[in-house]
Design an enzyme around this catalytic site. Structure first.
Site, short mmCIF file in Angstrom:
data_model
loop_
_atom_site.label_atom_id
_atom_site.label_comp_id
_atom_site.label_asym_id
_atom_site.label_seq_id
_atom_site.Cartn_x
_atom_site.Cartn_y
_atom_site.Cartn_z
N SER A 142 0.80 -1.22 0.00
CA SER A 142 0.00 0.00 0.00
C SER A 142 0.84 1.27 0.00
CB SER A 142 -0.97 0.00 1.19
OG SER A 142 -0.26 0.14 2.38
N LYS A 195 -5.96 3.67 9.19
CA LYS A 195 -5.02 4.62 8.62
C LYS A 195 -5.50 6.05 8.81
CE LYS A 195 -2.99 1.54 5.23
NZ LYS A 195 -3.06 1.04 3.85
#
Ligand code: ATP
Ligand code: MG
Length: 487
Positions: free
Chosen positions: A390, A433
């Protein structure tokens, strides 16, 4: 030996059941009193109770609470037992590496014993306790056999009504047990085992939630443990927020609880030694109690920089930010990757590099850059292992910034996998996140278009402070993240 065996056998709670408290209101109150938030888990428990009330024959569910440390997994399991009015038993599976730990030794061995499951049931004294399998992700296997495959039988609702232990050698009914497993990291649980459990993820708390937890749960608990009365110690709201921001850096609340205990200790001393009646902790005198600030709030960069981009990471301790640095030095096109990067992350850095080379023209980069420069990509903190795809767009952005000399906006954090064609693919753990980005003081999050649907899961108080930019191609990322002119 035979006497021992018979002792074990008759000590097992054959046919003894406790009656469930099927009062939904009361159960719900007990759960709410002891834990703030955690709605999904509480709902699941109440649903189970409701169905139990209607059918009275439901098999015990097998839940797995997964999330970062200190979010209340272990303590919630305890409250669940209390709310159902069942016996509670906990075994820790961390470090268990032997199949016979779970299923026992054959009686022919010297010093043979039943496994932990049967020992747990014997201790519980009923056939339907709440059975906590703590740290199920930390089981490991070696030459003595794989304990996780022994767990397969325990956790399979189709099989566990006749669980067999090597020592007991009689089938034992585990089907009415309510198993709750906890884990920090789902990735290390073997697939077949994971498949048997109902996984409920707990993402971690926002600042606002943490402040609520302090006021309603942790502070009263610590006051009591230190023998203080409510009037003895007053903790101002602003001081609580300062504690959260400057003295802890975590998704859960364990560190916060420790800091509270430190304040309570100091307060207790002042009350006993200096004969004071009442102590007020404000944001001004907080450092007298806790010492210098431990963390910087808003880890975000302080200026727009060239070749440094903030990425968003999802680790076993929750969401966090990580900066990716790229620097160029005269050389022959060597690509150097440091910072303990895993294979997947290395490959995604290669992919980002290849994409940028193939598009050098359009990106205003000297097409021969790799004949003149070595490229070094570094991800601090260097000693912490990092992996996953990611960070793809983050690495690509850092590369373009370093090669064009255009600075990157300090307020932007980003996450997304990159393909060789520059497409941006979806990632996991957006909620975590976003919590990490918020904690770090970022303003804008660039995320893959396919993750747009996950924005709804992010708590309101965090969503308000952030701008989300969904993208499907690296061009869009660069357009939003790069500011100012290049060389
Ligand atoms: N939502 C909450 N409300 C009230 N107290 C909480 C909440 N979440 C956590 N706590 C408190 O935080 C402390 C740590 O929780 P706990 O030990 O259950 O963490 P855990 O999730 O099991 O962590 P680990 O993964 O490290 O085992 C406990 O004292 C618990 O009571
Ligand atoms: Mg725990």
């Amino acid at each position: 030996m035979i006497r021992n065996y018979i002792d074990w056998l008759i000590n097992l709670p054959w046919g003894i059941y406790t009656e469930d408290r099927l009062d939904l209101k009361l159960a719900s109150k007990i759960l709410d009193d002891e834990h703030h938030g955690l709605e999904k888990v509480k709902e699941r428990v109440l649903e189970y109770l409701a169905v139990q009330k209607l059918t009275n024959s439901l098999k015990g569910p097998i839940l797995c609470l997964a999330g970062p440390p200190g979010v209340g997994k272990t303590s919630l399991a305890k409250s669940i037992a209390k709310s159902l009015d069942r016996k509670f038993i906990r075994i820790s599976l961390g470090g268990v590496r032997d199949e016979s730990e779970i299923r026992g030794h054959r009686r022919t061995y010297v010093g043979a014993m039943p496994g932990r499951i049967i020992r747990g049931m014997s201790k519980a004294g009923t056939m339907n306790p709440v059975f906590l399998l703590d740290e199920i992700d930390k089981m490991s296997s070696d030459f003595r056999g794989d304990p996780s495959s022994a767990m397969l039988e325990v956790l399979d609702p189709e099989q566990n009504h006749h669980f067999s232990d090597h020592y007991i050698e009689e089938t034992f009914d585990l089907s009415q047990v309510l198993f709750i497993a906890t884990a920090n990291n789902l990735a290390t649980i073997p697939g077949p085992l994971r498949d048997r459990m109902e996984i409920i993820t707990i993402a971690g708390y926002t600042e606002v939630e943490k402040a609520e937890i302090v006021k309603d749960h942790l502070l009263p608990k610590q006051l009591k443990e230190h023998g203080l009365k409510k009037g003895n110690l007053q903790l101002r709201e602003a001081a609580i927020y300062d504690m959260i921001r400057y003295y802890t850096r975590e998704s859960g609340v364990r560190g916060l609880e420790r800091q509270l205990a430190a304040i309570c200790r100091k307060a207790a001393r002042a009350i006993v030694a200096e004969d004071r009646k009442r102590i007020t902790v404000t944001e001004k005198n907080l450092s007298e109690y806790l010492g210098k600030r431990l963390y910087r709030y808003g880890q975000a960069e302080t200026t727009d920089q060239v070749g440094v981009v903030t990425g968003l990471a999802y680790t076993t301790v929750g969401g966090d930010t990580l900066s990716i640095e790229v620097s160029l030095s005269p050389g022959k096109g060597k690509l150097l990757l440091t910072g303990k990067l895993g294979d997947v992350m290395r490959e995604s850095a290669q992919a980002a590099f290849s994409y940028i080379r193939s598009k050098a023209d359009e990106l205003n980069i000297d097409p021969n850059f790799n004949e003149k420069h070595d490229i070094h990509i570094h991800v601090p903190e260097g000693a912490v292992p990092k992996d996953g795809p990611s960070a793809g767009i983050t690495i690509a952005t850092a590369l373009v910034s370093a090669l064009t000399g255009r600075p990157v906006s300090k307020e932007v954090g980003m996450t997304g996998e990159i393909t060789l064609r520059g497409r941006v693919l979806p990632i996991g753990g957006l909620k975590e996140k976003a919590l990490g980005a918020h904690r770090a003081g970022l303003k804008t999050i660039i995320l893959p278009k396919d993750n747009e649907k996950d924005i709804d899961d992010i708590p309101e108080s965090v969503r308000e402070g952030l701008t989300f930019i969904p993208v499907s191609h690296l061009d869009e990322v660069l357009e939003k993240a790069l500011v100012g002119e290049g060389r």
